[in-house]
Write a protein that holds these residues in place. Structure first.
Motif, PDB file in Angstrom:
ATOM      1  N   MET A  22      75.055  25.316 -10.195  1.00 18.72           N
ATOM      2  CA  MET A  22      73.665  25.555 -10.577  1.00 18.72           C
ATOM      3  C   MET A  22      72.833  24.381 -10.084  1.00 18.72           C
ATOM      4  O   MET A  22      73.341  23.447  -9.480  1.00 18.72           O
ATOM      5  CB  MET A  22      73.532  25.715 -12.085  1.00 18.72           C
ATOM      6  CG  MET A  22      73.888  24.484 -12.906  1.00 18.72           C
ATOM      7  SD  MET A  22      73.307  24.608 -14.597  1.00 18.72           S
ATOM      8  CE  MET A  22      71.527  24.439 -14.347  1.00 18.72           C
ATOM      9  N   GLU A  23      71.572  24.463 -10.365  1.00 15.31           N
ATOM     10  CA  GLU A  23      70.648  23.427  -9.935  1.00 15.31           C
ATOM     11  C   GLU A  23      70.877  22.150 -10.729  1.00 15.31           C
ATOM     12  O   GLU A  23      71.052  22.184 -11.943  1.00 15.31           O
ATOM     13  CB  GLU A  23      69.219  23.936 -10.144  1.00 15.31           C
ATOM     14  CG  GLU A  23      68.146  23.067  -9.537  1.00 15.31           C
ATOM     15  CD  GLU A  23      66.780  23.732  -9.611  1.00 15.31           C
ATOM     16  OE1 GLU A  23      65.796  23.066  -9.277  1.00 15.31           O
ATOM     17  OE2 GLU A  23      66.707  24.916 -10.007  1.00 15.31           O
ATOM     18  N   GLU A  43      65.468   3.578  -3.771  1.00 18.84           N
ATOM     19  CA  GLU A  43      66.929   3.709  -3.771  1.00 18.84           C
ATOM     20  C   GLU A  43      67.409   4.753  -4.775  1.00 18.84           C
ATOM     21  O   GLU A  43      68.355   5.496  -4.504  1.00 18.84           O
ATOM     22  CB  GLU A  43      67.563   2.351  -4.067  1.00 18.84           C
ATOM     23  CG  GLU A  43      67.443   1.369  -2.920  1.00 18.84           C
ATOM     24  CD  GLU A  43      67.839  -0.046  -3.300  1.00 18.84           C
ATOM     25  OE1 GLU A  43      68.103  -0.848  -2.372  1.00 18.84           O
ATOM     26  OE2 GLU A  43      67.875  -0.374  -4.511  1.00 18.84           O
ATOM     27  N   VAL A  44      66.762   4.827  -5.926  1.00 20.83           N
ATOM     28  CA  VAL A  44      67.120   5.848  -6.916  1.00 20.83           C
ATOM     29  C   VAL A  44      66.819   7.240  -6.361  1.00 20.83           C
ATOM     30  O   VAL A  44      67.643   8.164  -6.463  1.00 20.83           O
ATOM     31  CB  VAL A  44      66.374   5.621  -8.241  1.00 20.83           C
ATOM     32  CG1 VAL A  44      66.644   6.772  -9.217  1.00 20.83           C
ATOM     33  CG2 VAL A  44      66.781   4.300  -8.878  1.00 20.83           C
ATOM     34  N   VAL A  45      65.647   7.398  -5.772  1.00 22.35           N
ATOM     35  CA  VAL A  45      65.266   8.698  -5.217  1.00 22.35           C
ATOM     36  C   VAL A  45      66.211   9.094  -4.086  1.00 22.35           C
ATOM     37  O   VAL A  45      66.664  10.242  -4.011  1.00 22.35           O
ATOM     38  CB  VAL A  45      63.806   8.673  -4.724  1.00 22.35           C
ATOM     39  CG1 VAL A  45      63.467   9.970  -3.981  1.00 22.35           C
ATOM     40  CG2 VAL A  45      62.856   8.471  -5.894  1.00 22.35           C
ATOM     41  N   GLU A  50      70.628  12.522  -2.044  1.00 22.48           N
ATOM     42  CA  GLU A  50      71.963  12.651  -1.460  1.00 22.48           C
ATOM     43  C   GLU A  50      72.928  13.368  -2.405  1.00 22.48           C
ATOM     44  O   GLU A  50      73.878  14.023  -1.958  1.00 22.48           O
ATOM     45  CB  GLU A  50      72.504  11.272  -1.098  1.00 22.48           C
ATOM     46  CG  GLU A  50      71.746  10.608   0.035  1.00 22.48           C
ATOM     47  CD  GLU A  50      72.162   9.169   0.274  1.00 22.48           C
ATOM     48  OE1 GLU A  50      73.054   8.675  -0.475  1.00 22.48           O
ATOM     49  OE2 GLU A  50      71.617   8.532   1.200  1.00 22.48           O
ATOM     50  N   ALA A  51      72.681  13.263  -3.713  1.00 18.15           N
ATOM     51  CA  ALA A  51      73.544  13.918  -4.703  1.00 18.15           C
ATOM     52  C   ALA A  51      73.168  15.371  -4.937  1.00 18.15           C
ATOM     53  O   ALA A  51      73.823  16.063  -5.710  1.00 18.15           O
ATOM     54  CB  ALA A  51      73.492  13.152  -6.025  1.00 18.15           C
ATOM     55  N   GLY A  52      72.109  15.829  -4.291  1.00 15.84           N
ATOM     56  CA  GLY A  52      71.703  17.215  -4.437  1.00 15.84           C
ATOM     57  C   GLY A  52      70.878  17.497  -5.673  1.00 15.84           C
ATOM     58  O   GLY A  52      70.786  18.643  -6.126  1.00 15.84           O
ATOM     59  N   VAL A 258      73.326   7.963 -10.515  1.00 16.52           N
ATOM     60  CA  VAL A 258      72.221   8.902 -10.758  1.00 16.52           C
ATOM     61  C   VAL A 258      72.712  10.298 -11.140  1.00 16.52           C
ATOM     62  O   VAL A 258      72.016  11.035 -11.843  1.00 16.52           O
ATOM     63  CB  VAL A 258      71.278   8.948  -9.539  1.00 16.52           C
ATOM     64  CG1 VAL A 258      71.913   9.698  -8.375  1.00 16.52           C
ATOM     65  CG2 VAL A 258      69.929   9.535  -9.899  1.00 16.52           C
ATOM     66  N   ASP A 259      73.913  10.676 -10.698  1.00 18.23           N
ATOM     67  CA  ASP A 259      74.420  12.011 -11.041  1.00 18.23           C
ATOM     68  C   ASP A 259      75.664  11.940 -11.919  1.00 18.23           C
ATOM     69  O   ASP A 259      76.381  12.928 -12.074  1.00 18.23           O
ATOM     70  CB  ASP A 259      74.707  12.829  -9.779  1.00 18.23           C
ATOM     71  CG  ASP A 259      75.773  12.203  -8.899  1.00 18.23           C
ATOM     72  OD1 ASP A 259      76.037  10.990  -9.034  1.00 18.23           O
ATOM     73  OD2 ASP A 259      76.348  12.927  -8.057  1.00 18.23           O
TER      74      ASP A 259
END
Length: 292
Positions: A22-23, A43-45, A50-52, A258-259
């Motif tokens: 899912m999203e 860098e966070v963005v 990159e993590a989708g 971040v993910d």
């Protein structure tokens, strides 16, 4: 001292589980604008891209007074606030396929509030996280002050925490989402059987609904002593039964986290009976994302 040392070293990126497709959203992240985080907004963005992650909120800690946070270890400096907002807006242009929110995490200080918050233009923020980190100005989640737990007593601390959570929910503070709703369990210091957790959970859910607040599943709890996301599934179930919308955040204080834990957070939401997650969008709109 009164600094909360919540920093964690980076882990590898969480991978998408085969059972959850899912999203990906993350509405709770931090940067190096405080003394306990690392990384730039860019860098966070970039890490989120990159993590989708399709919807990302930057939610740096809103400035505290010099008396409360003299070294800006806990919160960003006042003079960083405008550049912070402008940089997030600039990142939107650089990442047009992502929905990037201007956000902040605003501490509830209760009767000890010493900032003139009436002069703040809250409309600049797409999301404002409400957080209980202080109980009568004691930072109960500070590892350097953990001994105070045994001096006060676990039951009393849990009682005070949920009292303040409920008060914050129905206050006139501009909170959009109540962050990590049972942060009080961080050190796995639980109350005795005499403490009625079911009552506290039900009252917290009632207060969130009455105050028209959202809540979040915060995946960072799994990396503390409590070894599970915030909130506990029983509390999350009470929020669901009360009709409280829910979002999800990792509370990353490093770009590479971040993910972290997103799949586990989505699984917890489904187990608690939620069938959709509420995505906040720039400008204040909301969009329901089905859970599968």
């Amino acid at each position: 001292n009164h600094h909360r040392r919540r920093h964690r070293s980076c882990n590898t990126h969480a991978s998408r589980g085969s059972e959850v497709i899912m999203e990906y959203i993350n509405t709770h992240t931090h940067t190096g604008l405080t003394g306990h985080g690392n990384g730039t907004i860019a860098e966070v963005v970039q890490a989120a891209d990159e993590a989708g992650i399709s919807i990302l909120a930057l939610t740096e800690h809103f400035p505290l007074s010099h008396e409360v946070d003299p070294d800006n270890f806990v919160s960003m400096p006042w003079d960083a606030l405008d550049p912070y907002v402008h940089e997030i807006e600039a990142q939107r242009a650089l990442h047009p396929t992502m929905q990037i929110l201007v956000g902040t995490e605003l501490d509830w200080l209760g009767d000890y509030e010493d900032r003139d918050l009436s002069s703040i233009d809250w409309s600049r923020f797409d999301i404002i996280l409400g957080s209980i980190h202080y109980l009568d100005m004691w930072p109960f989640d500070d590892p350097e002050q953990v001994d105070h737990w045994d001096e006060v007593g676990h039951d009393a601390i849990w009682e005070r925490y949920f009292d303040q959570f409920c008060t914050a929910c129905v206050s006139d503070m501009p909170y959009t989402v109540m962050a990590h709703p049972d942060l009080v369990k961080k050190f796995a210091k639980y109350p005795s059987v005499a403490f009625d957790r079911a009552r506290a959970y039900a009252q917290a859910a009632e207060a969130a609904a009455a105050g028209e607040r959202m809540i979040e599943v915060n995946t960072s709890g799994a990396y503390y002593a409590c070894k599970e996301p915030f909130p506990h599934i029983d509390l999350l179930t009470e929020f669901r039964k009360a009709g409280v919308p829910v979002t999800l955040g990792t509370d990353a204080h490093e770009p590479c986290n971040v993910d972290r834990g997103i799949d586990a957070g989505l699984k917890l939401l489904y187990e608690a009976g939620y069938r959709e997650i509420t995505a906040l969008l720039p400008g204040g709109e909301r969009r329901a994302i089905p859970l599968s």
